[in-house]
Scaffold this active site. Structure first.
Site, mmCIF file in Angstrom:
data_model
loop_
_atom_site.group_PDB
_atom_site.id
_atom_site.type_symbol
_atom_site.label_atom_id
_atom_site.label_comp_id
_atom_site.label_asym_id
_atom_site.label_seq_id
_atom_site.Cartn_x
_atom_site.Cartn_y
_atom_site.Cartn_z
ATOM 1 N N GLU A 150 -38.332 25.605 3.419
ATOM 2 C CA GLU A 150 -38.576 24.130 3.000
ATOM 3 C C GLU A 150 -37.387 23.425 2.314
ATOM 4 O O GLU A 150 -37.092 24.378 1.483
ATOM 5 C CB GLU A 150 -39.861 24.010 2.434
ATOM 6 C CG GLU A 150 -40.408 22.772 2.076
ATOM 7 C CD GLU A 150 -41.443 22.813 0.929
ATOM 8 O OE1 GLU A 150 -41.721 23.867 0.068
ATOM 9 O OE2 GLU A 150 -42.388 21.881 0.998
ATOM 10 N N LYS A 176 -44.988 17.582 6.847
ATOM 11 C CA LYS A 176 -45.942 18.183 6.104
ATOM 12 C C LYS A 176 -47.208 17.444 5.728
ATOM 13 O O LYS A 176 -47.008 16.242 5.443
ATOM 14 C CB LYS A 176 -45.363 18.643 4.848
ATOM 15 C CG LYS A 176 -46.089 19.429 3.739
ATOM 16 C CD LYS A 176 -45.284 19.938 2.616
ATOM 17 C CE LYS A 176 -45.944 20.851 2.006
ATOM 18 N NZ LYS A 176 -45.287 21.478 0.782
ATOM 19 N N CYS A 203 -44.984 25.499 3.856
ATOM 20 C CA CYS A 203 -45.455 25.718 2.474
ATOM 21 C C CYS A 203 -47.011 25.749 2.118
ATOM 22 O O CYS A 203 -47.808 26.427 2.600
ATOM 23 C CB CYS A 203 -44.629 24.758 1.283
ATOM 24 S SG CYS A 203 -44.872 25.921 -0.096
HETATM 25 N N1 CDT Z 1 -44.040 23.432 -1.649
HETATM 26 C C1 CDT Z 1 -45.173 23.803 -2.049
HETATM 27 O O1 CDT Z 1 -46.058 23.259 -1.191
HETATM 28 N N2 CDT Z 1 -45.677 24.673 -3.047
HETATM 29 C C2 CDT Z 1 -46.873 24.854 -3.140
HETATM 30 C C3 CDT Z 1 -47.092 25.031 -4.565
HETATM 31 C C4 CDT Z 1 -48.553 24.892 -5.030
HETATM 32 S S1 CDT Z 1 -48.848 24.358 -6.478
HETATM 33 C C5 CDT Z 1 -48.769 22.671 -6.697
HETATM 34 C C6 CDT Z 1 -47.396 26.185 -2.325
HETATM 35 O O2 CDT Z 1 -48.341 26.067 -1.966
HETATM 36 O O3 CDT Z 1 -46.816 27.180 -2.670
#
Ligand code: CDT
Length: 309
Positions: A46, A123, A168
């Site tokens: 990402e 996303k 993510c």
């Molecule tokens: N980039 C991303 O989506 N990161 C999230 C962090 C969650 S905490 C706000 C993840 O699910 O890993």
């Protein structure tokens, strides 16, 4: 047999001051290693071209837009597309997309072996917040900078199989995999940037974050009988640590390969896409076994539904 050699191109940290050109050089080195190892497809994380900029609170839209790509490929990324096409390798890359009509998305693309973009995902599950939040140990402002994706969870026929993408936070949502599972997905590729510590629960450190990463990726694979290739940007970005833990998981939910570092690191696995068939035909035979009339709460209702008192 339909063997696909897939490479998870984990990337180590990208510092705020690092240029896209410098990052693309690192991506080219990973591509060269993938080529030497016979890869057909290389998956990058990402927001692979820059630091994880949503951790910074910005108020000037010009500062925000500087982190976005208004064309893909563009001059900085073209050498990667050219090298991949010359090597006959397909790519999947995450980046911040600024559309010609001014929309901002957190996007992952899939190319064919000639560098033509044949699939795009934007996303949908954007974590974090919109305004600076003093309660948090660090900021996560995806909701401020991106609009939720407008493409749903599409799948694409490519490389002799059926591919889907997540980004993510999406990997923590079973229904995201399921929508693609119902379209017969055989390989889900996804990139992530996951802070090593939960900003709202400091006892939740890297071990638990890695556990949840494996749990959600292995479950998504097994429950939909699909390969999942999950690729991190890890390591310490200007004092903000991210987990590594990239992994390639088979349709039984078994981990085939897992990163050992938080740096640039390549994992390559030979995946037989025909291995997805057994689970799809038996336990996950959606045509024979699903009882869609009982799924109303996720198919037609929004909001949280509490159980009766
Ligand atoms: N980039 C991303 O989506 N990161 C999230 C962090 C969650 S905490 C706000 C993840 O699910 O890993």
């Amino acid at each position: 047999m339909r063997i696909l050699n897939v490479a998870a191109a984990q990337m180590g940290p990208i510092q705020k001051a690092e240029s896209r050109e410098a990052v693309v050089k690192r991506m080219l080195a990973l591509l060269a290693e993938a080529k030497a190892k016979g890869a057909d497809l290389v998956v990058y994380p990402e927001l692979a071209l820059t630091t994880f900029f949503p951790r910074y609170y910005m108020t000037d839209q010009k500062d925000v837009d500087a982190w976005f790509e208004s064309a893909m490929p563009n001059a900085a990324v073209q050498p990667l597309f050219d090298a991949a096409a010359a090597a006959n390798i397909a790519l999947s890359i995450g980046y911040a997309e600024l559309t010609p009509d001014g929309h901002h998305f957190n996007t992952q693309i899939l190319t064919d072996r000639t560098g033509k973009i044949i699939g795009k995902y934007r996303k949908i599950h954007l974590p974090g917040h919109v305004e600076f939040d003093a309660e948090r140990t660090h900021q996560h402002l995806e909701k401020r900078y991106f609009e939720p994706g407008d493409l749903g969870f599409p799948v694409f026929r490519a490389l002799g199989g059926i591919f889907g993408m997540l980004i993510c936070n999406d990997r923590r949502w079973p229904e995201a995999y399921r929508v693609m599972g119902l379209q017969g997905v055989e390989m889900v590729v996804l990139g992530y940037n996951t802070p090593s510590v939960n900003s709202q629960k400091s006892v939740e450190g890297p071990e638990q974050r890695l556990f949840h990463n494996r749990l959600s990726v292995q479950a998504g694979a097994y429950q939909n009988s699909t390969f999942v290739v999950a690729v991190a940007k890890g390591g310490n970005e200007d004092g903000f640590p991210l987990i590594g833990g990239s992994l390639i998981v088979d349709p039984n939910g078994v981990i085939l390969a897992e990163a050992e570092t938080e740096a640039d690191e390549l994992l390559v696995c030979a995946c037989d896409l025909d291995d997805t068939a057994f689970g799809k035909k038996t336990i996950f035979d959606f045509e024979r076994h699903r009882r869609i009339e009982h799924y109303g709460r996720i198919t037609s209702q929004t909001g949280v539904i509490l159980p009766p008192e």
